[in-house]
Enzyme design. Structure first.
Site, short mmCIF file in Angstrom:
data_model
loop_
_atom_site.label_atom_id
_atom_site.label_comp_id
_atom_site.label_asym_id
_atom_site.label_seq_id
_atom_site.Cartn_x
_atom_site.Cartn_y
_atom_site.Cartn_z
N GLU A 109 -8.23 11.94 13.17
CA GLU A 109 -7.56 10.49 12.73
C GLU A 109 -6.16 10.82 12.27
O GLU A 109 -5.66 10.35 11.42
CB GLU A 109 -8.33 9.82 11.76
N GLY B 86 -2.19 10.46 11.82
CA GLY B 86 -1.39 9.44 11.87
C GLY B 86 0.04 10.05 11.73
O GLY B 86 1.03 10.08 12.78
N CYS C 73 17.47 -4.08 -7.91
CA CYS C 73 17.53 -3.93 -9.15
C CYS C 73 16.52 -3.40 -9.97
O CYS C 73 15.87 -3.60 -10.83
CB CYS C 73 17.49 -5.41 -9.85
#
Ligand code: LLP
Length: 427
Positions: A288, A290, A357
């Site tokens: 798997e 990624g 901010c």
């Protein structure tokens, strides 16, 4: 520019005389910024192809299937590209499953479904789609899938995700293989749970799965985890369970510092660590990955808005922010930042920050970078994985567009959001 600052074959500088221009394959990034605006995610299809092929090659000696981890980059065009290369998919939500369903009629047959909190609705969708394997993470979840499969009269192949109690050298937020983490079931309790699976009419104990974390560069941790998994497979088979799959999860790390890594040989080392303990078991290995596939294949392009000096600190304020790429703020990740157009101007120590901010809104702190002017373009490297997927609308900032480059062609694979998109659904 040194190899530190390039990501072959996707992102390389051309060799102009005075200035050097960063390209994605054959397209100048400056051209993309002009056409599509900034901040902008840009991915190289060629690089994704090359990395998938290298990964497949590394595992050639072992019966295996790559189930690309959709969470890393879930854009439909990226998923389609991966499906065309022969990849299946690892999903962790009903939403990700729906994305895979959009890729092609039979794509859901190649899906493994992981995650600690699958809801009944998500299980129903996956049962109806006839996915390859459910990775179950608790006794409660096992009860739930047994009930749901029984109600729908649908068969399900299942694996327990075991927690091998193996430490992995990575950021604490993305380490998952220790008992103190919420993931999997303690490997010592797995056998009882397989007994329980055997009593459920519609469940078939087909595999064992494990995933110890992400961005792991020391492959010995994978080897230690697989030793434990292999031992469990032997015990389960002896107890009469027909275990045909081992799902080794993802987690192979990339080099955020330097682009000179030889991916093919690293993948071979990783493959040796994972497959060594499985030798002779005659299993199909599910993988798997990624980040290792898409991470270096993407950059986040951003423009310098202002420069300012506070005391002895210099700030380069760019138009991308933590909402677009949160990895530096969340995981203290150090992504390389390089000028799109490089001259031989000197270097300076700066903080590269966004307009949000919060003081946590930074891409680099006290970093030596080539001197940049207001209006210049910068590329934040290795942003192909866990970039756009983790983007938010904080400060009512529309998320960037995404572009997929292949050779000379550049396609918009996701439109830039507008503030109208953001307010839709509100009243
Ligand atoms: N399989 C499972 C069950 C996972 O939980 C993950 C990642 C993968 C596969 C894929 O791992 P990879 O090959 O990409 O390392 N947002 C973080 C990473 C979170 C990883 C979560 N699970 C980051 O930006 O570093």
């Amino acid at each position: 520019m040194s190899e530190l600052h390039q990501r072959p074959p996707g992102f390389l500088y051309n060799s102009g005389r005075k200035t050097r221009e960063l390209l994605c394959e054959r397209v100048p990034l400056a051209q993309l910024a002009k056409r599509f605006g900034t901040p902008l995610y840009v991915y190289s299809a060629g690089m994704v192809r090359e990395r998938v092929k290298a990964f497949q090659q590394a595992f050639a000696a072992q019966d295996h299937a790559i189930c690309y981890s959709v969470k890393a980059n879930s854009n439909l065009s990226i998923l389609k590209l991966l499906a065309s290369l022969g990849c299946g998919f690892d999903v962790v939500s009903g939403g990700e499953l729906q994305r895979v369903a959009r890729v092609g009629r039979s794509a859901t047959k190649t899906v493994v479904f992981s995650g600690v909190g699958k809801t009944v609705a998500e299980m129903e969708a996956a049962l109806k789609a006839g996915i390859l394997l459910f990775n179950l993470e608790s006794a409660s979840e096992l009860d739930s899938i047994a009930r749901t499969a029984g109600r729908l009269k649908k068969n399900a192949r299942v694996a327990m995700r075991v927690n091998p109690d193996v430490p992995a050298d990575t950021h604490p937020y993305i380490s998952t293989g220790l008992h103190k983490h919420k993931f999997g079931v303690p490997i010592g309790q797995a056998r009882e749970l397989y007994e329980k699976i055997a009593t459920a009419k519609y469940l078939q104990a087909a595999g064992v799965s494990v995933h110890i974390g992400s961005q792991i560069r020391d492959f010995s941790s994978f080897n230690a985890a697989m030793e434990r998994v292999a031992e469990l497979v032997r015990q389960l088979r002896q107890a009469g369970h027909d275990i045909r799959y081992v799902d080794a999860g993802g987690g192979m790390g990339i080099n955020y510092r330097d682009g000179s890594d030889d991916f093919a040989s690293l993948a071979a080392e990783y493959a040796a660590a994972v497959t060594g303990p499985l030798r002779g078991l005659g299993l199909q290995l599910l993988l798997e990955p990624g980040r290792a596939i898409v991470g270096p294949a993407g950059v986040l392009l951003t423009r310098v808005v202002y420069r300012k000096t506070n005391g002895d600190k210099k700030f380069v304020i760019v138009d991308a922010a933590m909402n677009d790429l949160i990895r530096p703020s969340l995981y203290q990740a150090q992504h390389q930042i390089v000028p799109v157009s490089s001259t031989s101007a000197g270097a300076e120590t700066v903080d590269v920050v966004g307009p949000i901010c919060e003081s946590g809104d930074f891409f680099a702190r006290d970093r030596q970078l080539p001197v940049t002017a207001e209006g210049d373009l910068l590329a934040i490297l290795d942003a192909g994985a866990y970039g756009m997927v983790l983007a938010s609308n904080y400060n009512t900032r529309p998320r960037p567009a995404e572009i997929l480059v292949s050779g000379k062609s550049a396609k918009v694979i996701r439109k830039r959001e507008t503030t109208t998109d953001l307010m839709r659904g509100e009243r």
